[in-house]
Enzyme design. Structure first.
Site, PDB file in Angstrom:
ATOM      1  N   TYR A  42      -2.169  -0.909  10.165  1.00  0.00           N
ATOM      2  CA  TYR A  42      -2.198  -1.220   8.736  1.00  0.00           C
ATOM      3  C   TYR A  42      -0.908  -0.753   8.066  1.00  0.00           C
ATOM      4  O   TYR A  42      -0.293  -1.495   7.283  1.00  0.00           O
ATOM      5  CB  TYR A  42      -3.409  -0.535   8.097  1.00  0.00           C
ATOM      6  CG  TYR A  42      -3.597  -0.815   6.633  1.00  0.00           C
ATOM      7  CD1 TYR A  42      -4.180  -2.004   6.203  1.00  0.00           C
ATOM      8  CD2 TYR A  42      -3.226   0.123   5.676  1.00  0.00           C
ATOM      9  CE1 TYR A  42      -4.378  -2.254   4.853  1.00  0.00           C
ATOM     10  CE2 TYR A  42      -3.418  -0.121   4.321  1.00  0.00           C
ATOM     11  CZ  TYR A  42      -3.992  -1.309   3.914  1.00  0.00           C
ATOM     12  OH  TYR A  42      -4.177  -1.544   2.581  1.00  0.00           O
ATOM     13  N   SER A  86       0.842  -1.191   0.000  1.00  0.00           N
ATOM     14  CA  SER A  86       0.000   0.000   0.000  1.00  0.00           C
ATOM     15  C   SER A  86       0.873   1.234   0.000  1.00  0.00           C
ATOM     16  O   SER A  86       2.041   1.203   0.438  1.00  0.00           O
ATOM     17  CB  SER A  86      -0.897   0.014   1.248  1.00  0.00           C
ATOM     18  OG  SER A  86      -1.567   1.259   1.403  1.00  0.00           O
TER      19      SER A  86
END
Length: 275
Positions: free
Chosen positions: A170, A157
């Site tokens: 995350y 990401s």
């Protein structure tokens, strides 16, 4: 773009059980290039998703019929080794080996929270799915790639490189995925297995819509206003599309990227330009 060398290859895509998600877009593009595909995801009851959107058996059949390939749908929880073993057994029975592994499964728990307020169970669960899940699935699948070599693509990401606010678990997990990618690339190069990561930015998915809705509630705004603010930070001025992410995965799966391994490639519309 089509890659003829993907024809008759076998690909496993985790987190691919929802037809509107990035995972299924990747599986569909691989199938369109002639690759056999294995869809793997949580069953609808465990995922909390709409069963109509997550009937993997039906989705697999649709791909098989549309592109004249072989397909398989398997239940998978990347935090549970027993489901990973069952998946590996099913793949060995039908295909004997795989050529492409896309570790796409991911989620987030406990947001929004700063590190000092983050519930420990939510922090650990987020890292378990997003980082340890990649390790577990890769460990089980690499033996099925050793004979013929292959490609592994880990979905990281933008958050792996630029820390977001109040979503630390995350970000830490995805940063770990980038380093795990590099470790695997070094260790597996001699076996003919290339390993790369991709770092998507803001992609038009249900997950992104949920993010905008969450921000809107916190900031007493609207989802449209939150999206508009985000677009101001993206040089290309729009959200990405799942199919565009899938195109990058296809490139990394094919011989067109034969001299690339250990990379973490941004696909962010220019929102992130650093390596």
């Amino acid at each position: 773009m089509m890659y003829p060398d993907l024809k008759n290859k076998t690909a496993l895509v985790t987190g691919s059980g929802k037809k509107t998600g990035i995972g299924f877009a990747i599986a569909q593009k691989l199938a369109a290039s002639g690759a056999n595909v294995v869809l793997a995801d949580l069953p609808p009851k465990e995922s909390g998703k709409n069963p109509a959107d997550t009937d993997m058996t039906t989705l697999a059949q649709v791909l098989a019929e549309a592109y004249s390939i072989k397909s398989l749908a398997v239940a998978l929880d990347v935090t549970r080794n027993d489901t990973i073993v069952k998946m590996a057994d099913a793949i060995k029975e039908q295909f004997s080996a795989i050529d492409i592994l896309c570790n796409n499964a991911g989620t987030v728990f406990g947001v929004p929270n700063a590190v000092h307020t983050y519930p420990e169970d939510a922090w650990l669960k987020t890292i378990d799915v997003n980082l340890h899940g990649v390790f577990r699935v890769s460990r089980a699948m690499i033996p099925l790639m050793m004979k013929n070599g292959g490609c592994i693509i880990n979905v990281a990401s933008r958050a792996a490189k630029v820390p977001p606010l109040f979503n630390g678990a995350y970000a830490v997990a995805k940063a770990g995925v980038v380093m795990l990618t590099k470790v695997m690339a070094r260790e597996l190069a001699g076996s003919g297995i290339r390993v790369n990561a991709i770092c998507p930015g803001v992609i038009h998915t249900d997950f992104t819509r949920w993010r905008f809705e969450l921000e809107a509630r916190i900031l007493n705004s609207s989802t449209e206003a939150r999206e508009a603010e985000m677009l101001k930070t993206i040089p290309l001025g729009r959200l990405g599309d799942a199919a565009e992410v899938a195109d990058l995965v296809l490139f990394l799966s094919s011989g067109a990227s034969a001299y690339m391994t250990g990379q973490a490639i941004n696909i962010t519309g220019g929102q992130l330009m650093e390596l």
